[in-house]
Enzyme design. Structure first.
Site, PDB file in Angstrom:
ATOM      1  N   HIS A  52      -0.277   4.877   7.308  1.00 15.25           N
ATOM      2  CA  HIS A  52       0.386   5.481   6.153  1.00 15.25           C
ATOM      3  C   HIS A  52       0.707   6.960   6.383  1.00 15.25           C
ATOM      4  O   HIS A  52      -0.135   7.701   6.886  1.00 15.25           O
ATOM      5  CB  HIS A  52      -0.497   5.361   4.912  1.00 15.25           C
ATOM      6  CG  HIS A  52      -0.902   3.951   4.606  1.00 15.25           C
ATOM      7  ND1 HIS A  52      -2.096   3.415   5.049  1.00 15.25           N
ATOM      8  CD2 HIS A  52      -0.266   2.978   3.913  1.00 15.25           C
ATOM      9  CE1 HIS A  52      -2.181   2.155   4.638  1.00 15.25           C
ATOM     10  NE2 HIS A  52      -1.083   1.862   3.953  1.00 15.25           N
ATOM     11  N   SER A  56       0.794  -1.229   0.000  1.00 13.99           N
ATOM     12  CA  SER A  56       0.000   0.000   0.000  1.00 13.99           C
ATOM     13  C   SER A  56       0.827   1.280   0.000  1.00 13.99           C
ATOM     14  O   SER A  56       0.310   2.354  -0.328  1.00 13.99           O
ATOM     15  CB  SER A  56      -0.936   0.019   1.213  1.00 13.99           C
ATOM     16  OG  SER A  56      -0.201  -0.095   2.426  1.00 13.99           O
ATOM     17  N   ASP A 100      -3.409   8.154   8.092  1.00 13.95           N
ATOM     18  CA  ASP A 100      -4.236   7.243   8.869  1.00 13.95           C
ATOM     19  C   ASP A 100      -3.330   6.572   9.901  1.00 13.95           C
ATOM     20  O   ASP A 100      -2.238   7.068  10.173  1.00 13.95           O
ATOM     21  CB  ASP A 100      -4.976   6.235   7.969  1.00 13.95           C
ATOM     22  CG  ASP A 100      -4.035   5.427   7.080  1.00 13.95           C
ATOM     23  OD1 ASP A 100      -2.848   5.265   7.444  1.00 13.95           O
ATOM     24  OD2 ASP A 100      -4.482   4.941   6.022  1.00 13.95           O
TER      25      ASP A 100
END
Length: 378
Positions: A356, A62, A353
């Site tokens: 990240h 991600s 978040d």
């Protein structure tokens, strides 16, 4: 290569340097470009505008995913909805796990290749993007196939299949000779391992019952090495492999594995990341000696991010132990959504978040990463 692209991405500290230093940086990139282009005739004919690479390809998790998970309805690792993308172009959520651009986007922008690195599975992908690079990464992925099984996302094996499909399309559109030149002279960015260590091992009993951590790392490094060799067999020659970040300092780790302190990193996770990084780096050194005409660079993201966390005021941050979205302690992906409260000023936060970093943090880290990739001083 646009001069404004460099100034836009340099961190505040670098922006404060003199114009002489900036010019030296610009010309350094220029001469590195000449160095790479002079290695083969193919590179000379493919690389345009004195860029060091004709294209960038990204694989992994991600950190670099730009939207390949958008159509995976069952996955827990999807973010093509607000507030993700709040500061992206037009405020549009695209599947990037941040408020803005990812490191993959910033790298192609910094090199002057294009503005963003599109996801290969983007239904709006254009033929012209085949020539300058695409993104195969999938949030939740790792070197260990178990990581993507837990997250219900695309594994590295799946990503290789997408890459093979890409190669066929490239050859159909560019011809065999030009396609091979692009494949051989482009850069391959790989960012994996965080989900392996943090999720597949520490948050899953399956691997802990099979291996102690040093043994698991040996398995991970072997899987990583096999992946690089497969890419090499498909034409890749320039690899930039991002190590594990300081996992113990992620807000989600502090929440789940911390011992009551919202300010202290979880040392066990950081030590695990460092141990993995040391073994991965050694394997990369070995591969450099055994894969002819290859260049594998280990990119240590661990200390770049840790420096931001330990010295936030130096970079204009105030909040280091939670993200901007929701409470910032546990919300990530589906849990960071339209109904989540947001911080008043995201520029004060290192994390978007609970897992990240923000675009601002990436814009500070990426130039250091590029310094490693291009082997220049800035």
């Amino acid at each position: 290569m646009k001069f404004n692209n460099f100034m836009k991405l340099l961190p505040p500290l670098c922006a404060a340097r003199t114009s002489t230093i900036t010019l030296l940086y610009y010309f350094s990139v220029y001469y590195v470009s000449i160095f790479f282009c002079s290695h083969t005739e193919a590179a000379m004919t493919t690389t345009q505008n004195n860029l060091p690479f004709p294209a960038i390809f990204s694989f992994g998790d991600s950190i670099v995913d730009t939207g390949n998970n958008n159509n995976l309805r069952m996955t827990i690792a999807r973010c093509n909805f607000p507030p993700y993308g709040k500061d992206f172009m037009g405020g549009k959520p695209t599947g990037r796990f941040s408020n803005g651009k990812t490191p993959a986007d910033l790298i192609v922008e910094l090199l002057g290749i294009k503005e963003i690195l599109p996801a290969y599975l983007d239904p709006n992908l254009q033929i012209k993007d085949l020539y300058t690079g695409v993104n195969f990464a999938s949030g939740g992925c790792g070197f260990d196939p178990l990581s993507s099984k837990i997250a219900l996302t695309y594994s590295l094996s799946d990503q290789l299949d997408f890459f093979k499909d890409y190669i066929e399309k490239l050859r159909d559109n560019a011809g065999e000779e030009r396609a091979n030149s692009i494949l051989n002279n482009s850069a391959y960015l790989v960012s994996a391992s965080a989900n392996d260590i943090g999720t597949a091992y520490f948050n899953s009993r399956i691997r802990q019952l099979q291996y102690d951590f040093p043994s698991y790392v040996s398995v991970l490094v072997s899987l990583a090495s096999d992946f690089f060799k497969e890419l090499y067999g498909l034409g890749a020659r320039n690899f930039f492999v991002v190590g594990a970040p300081p996992l113990g300092c992620l807000p989600s780790t502090i929440t789940v594995a911390g011992r009551g302190s919202r300010k202290e990193c979880v040392e066990k996770y950081n030590q695990a990341a460092q141990f993995f990084n040391s073994k991965l780096s050694a394997e990369i050194d070995s591969l450099n000696n055994n894969l002819p005409q290859s260049r594998l660079v280990y990119v240590d993201i661990y200390y770049s991010l840790l420096d931001l966390i330990q010295n936030p005021n130096k970079y204009g941050f105030e909040i280091v132990d939670r993200g901007c979205c929701g409470t910032g302690t546990i919300e990530v992906a589906l849990a960071c959504n339209t109904f989540s409260l947001l911080c008043a000023d995201v520029s004060k936060y290192i994390f978007w978040d609970s897992y990240h970093p923000t675009e601002k943090a990436y814009k500070i880290i990426v130039p250091a990463l590029m310094k490693k990739i291009l082997n220049i001083s800035i």
